[in-house]
Design a protein around this motif. Structure first.
Motif, PDB file in Angstrom:
ATOM      1  N   ILE A   1      -5.741   5.513  -4.044  1.00 54.00           N
ATOM      2  CA  ILE A   1      -5.427   4.324  -3.260  1.00 54.00           C
ATOM      3  C   ILE A   1      -6.001   4.430  -1.854  1.00 54.00           C
ATOM      4  O   ILE A   1      -6.535   3.450  -1.308  1.00 54.00           O
TER       5      ILE A   1
ATOM      6  N   LEU B   1      -2.554   2.617   8.264  1.00 55.73           N
ATOM      7  CA  LEU B   1      -2.237   3.714   7.350  1.00 55.73           C
ATOM      8  C   LEU B   1      -1.403   4.804   8.032  1.00 55.73           C
ATOM      9  O   LEU B   1      -0.728   5.579   7.359  1.00 55.73           O
TER      10      LEU B   1
ATOM     11  N   LEU C   1      -7.618  -3.078  -5.302  1.00 54.73           N
ATOM     12  CA  LEU C   1      -6.459  -2.631  -4.536  1.00 54.73           C
ATOM     13  C   LEU C   1      -5.241  -3.517  -4.834  1.00 54.73           C
ATOM     14  O   LEU C   1      -4.129  -3.027  -5.020  1.00 54.73           O
TER      15      LEU C   1
ATOM     16  N   ILE D   1       0.835  -1.203   0.000  1.00 58.35           N
ATOM     17  CA  ILE D   1       0.000   0.000   0.000  1.00 58.35           C
ATOM     18  C   ILE D   1       0.863   1.244   0.000  1.00 58.35           C
ATOM     19  O   ILE D   1       0.573   2.226  -0.696  1.00 58.35           O
TER      20      ILE D   1
ATOM     21  N   LEU E   1     -11.160  -4.796  -2.757  1.00 59.46           N
ATOM     22  CA  LEU E   1      -9.923  -5.448  -2.331  1.00 59.46           C
ATOM     23  C   LEU E   1      -9.161  -5.993  -3.538  1.00 59.46           C
ATOM     24  O   LEU E   1      -7.930  -5.874  -3.617  1.00 59.46           O
TER      25      LEU E   1
ATOM     26  N   VAL F   1      -8.567   1.735  -0.281  1.00 56.10           N
ATOM     27  CA  VAL F   1      -8.276   1.076   0.996  1.00 56.10           C
ATOM     28  C   VAL F   1      -9.467   1.200   1.941  1.00 56.10           C
ATOM     29  O   VAL F   1      -9.858   0.242   2.606  1.00 56.10           O
ATOM     30  N   ARG F   2     -10.079   2.373   1.984  1.00 56.47           N
ATOM     31  CA  ARG F   2     -11.226   2.578   2.878  1.00 56.47           C
ATOM     32  C   ARG F   2     -12.416   1.731   2.451  1.00 56.47           C
ATOM     33  O   ARG F   2     -13.226   1.312   3.284  1.00 56.47           O
TER      34      ARG F   2
ATOM     35  N   LYS G   1      -6.953   0.002   8.399  1.00 55.84           N
ATOM     36  CA  LYS G   1      -7.249   1.221   7.648  1.00 55.84           C
ATOM     37  C   LYS G   1      -6.862   2.472   8.430  1.00 55.84           C
ATOM     38  O   LYS G   1      -6.633   3.531   7.831  1.00 55.84           O
TER      39      LYS G   1
END
Length: 230
Positions: free
Chosen positions: A141, A159, A222, A130, A219, A145-146, A155
């Motif tokens: 991104i 992060l 991502l 990530i 997902l 992710v959220r 998250k």
């Protein structure tokens, strides 16, 4: 009497608030949080709502923040809020609780709890990927992710360990939760039996299946972005 500067008072209140939230979060982690929610918090919230709806809603925001800091799954508290307060008030409660709670978790992960967050999440391979992807497309991104079907603790505290700027984190959080906060609140507001819904005895609704499918899809997206970034 000694004059106390307003900034010092504000800092003291912030520290006290963080300490209380941390204590509540620690307590939640040590008990069966689902049983606590179903058997204790839910009846109290329903009774309090009947007599003091505004205070009950404010308390629900605080409980949501503490729930996030305790690293518990968010879905049960979101559904419970919808079940107790309905769609309109429930949405406001969940939106404020999630935005404030997630932002607070992120900031704590960057400051006071950085070493703890590093021990808990620093070795996660997903975060390394990530980090590479978010350097190239930070807003895109961070938003994916959220939306992705991964633990909320990753998250937030996760992060905090990568190279995302705070304003990017908050912007993606608010942008997603403006819409995302509706979903489980609506599910809770239409539930006939809260206990059956949480235990899985109530069949999954098309909305629930759609939420899980969209989370899994995000997902996958991502993963694709991260594979390109690496």
């Amino acid at each position: 009497f000694t004059h106390i500067h307003p900034n010092a008072m504000l800092s003291a209140r912030l520290i006290v608030g963080l300490a209380v939230a941390a204590a509540v979060g620690t307590t939640l982690r040590r008990v069966d949080a689902i049983s606590l929610l179903r058997d204790e918090l839910l009846p109290v919230a329903q009774a309090w709502k009947a007599s003091s709806p505004l205070q009950a809603a404010a308390a629900a925001v605080f409980v949501t923040i503490a729930w996030i800091l305790s690293l518990l799954p968010l879905t049960p508290i979101e559904v419970a809020v919808g079940f107790v307060f309905g769609v309109k008030v429930g949405y406001v409660v969940v939106f404020l609780g999630k935005v404030l709670g997630c932002t607070l978790a992120f900031l704590l992960g960057r400051t006071l709890l950085h070493d703890w967050a590093q021990r808990q999440f620093g070795k996660n391979d997903l975060l390394g990927a990530i980090d590479l992807a978010i350097r190239k497309r930070p807003y895109r991104i961070a938003t994916i992710v959220r939306l992705a079907y991964i633990p909320v603790s990753l998250k937030n505290f996760g992060l905090a360990l990568v190279s995302v700027e705070p304003h990017v984190f908050v912007a993606s959080l608010v942008g997603v939760e403006v819409f995302n906060s509706w979903i489980w609140v609506i599910v809770g507001s239409t539930a006939q039996d809260f206990g059956a819904l949480l235990s899985g005895k109530q069949p999954a609704s098309p909305m629930q299946l759609g939420v899980m499918a969209s989370g899994c899809l995000c997902l996958v997206v991502l993963m694709v972005y991260m594979s390109k970034a690496t």
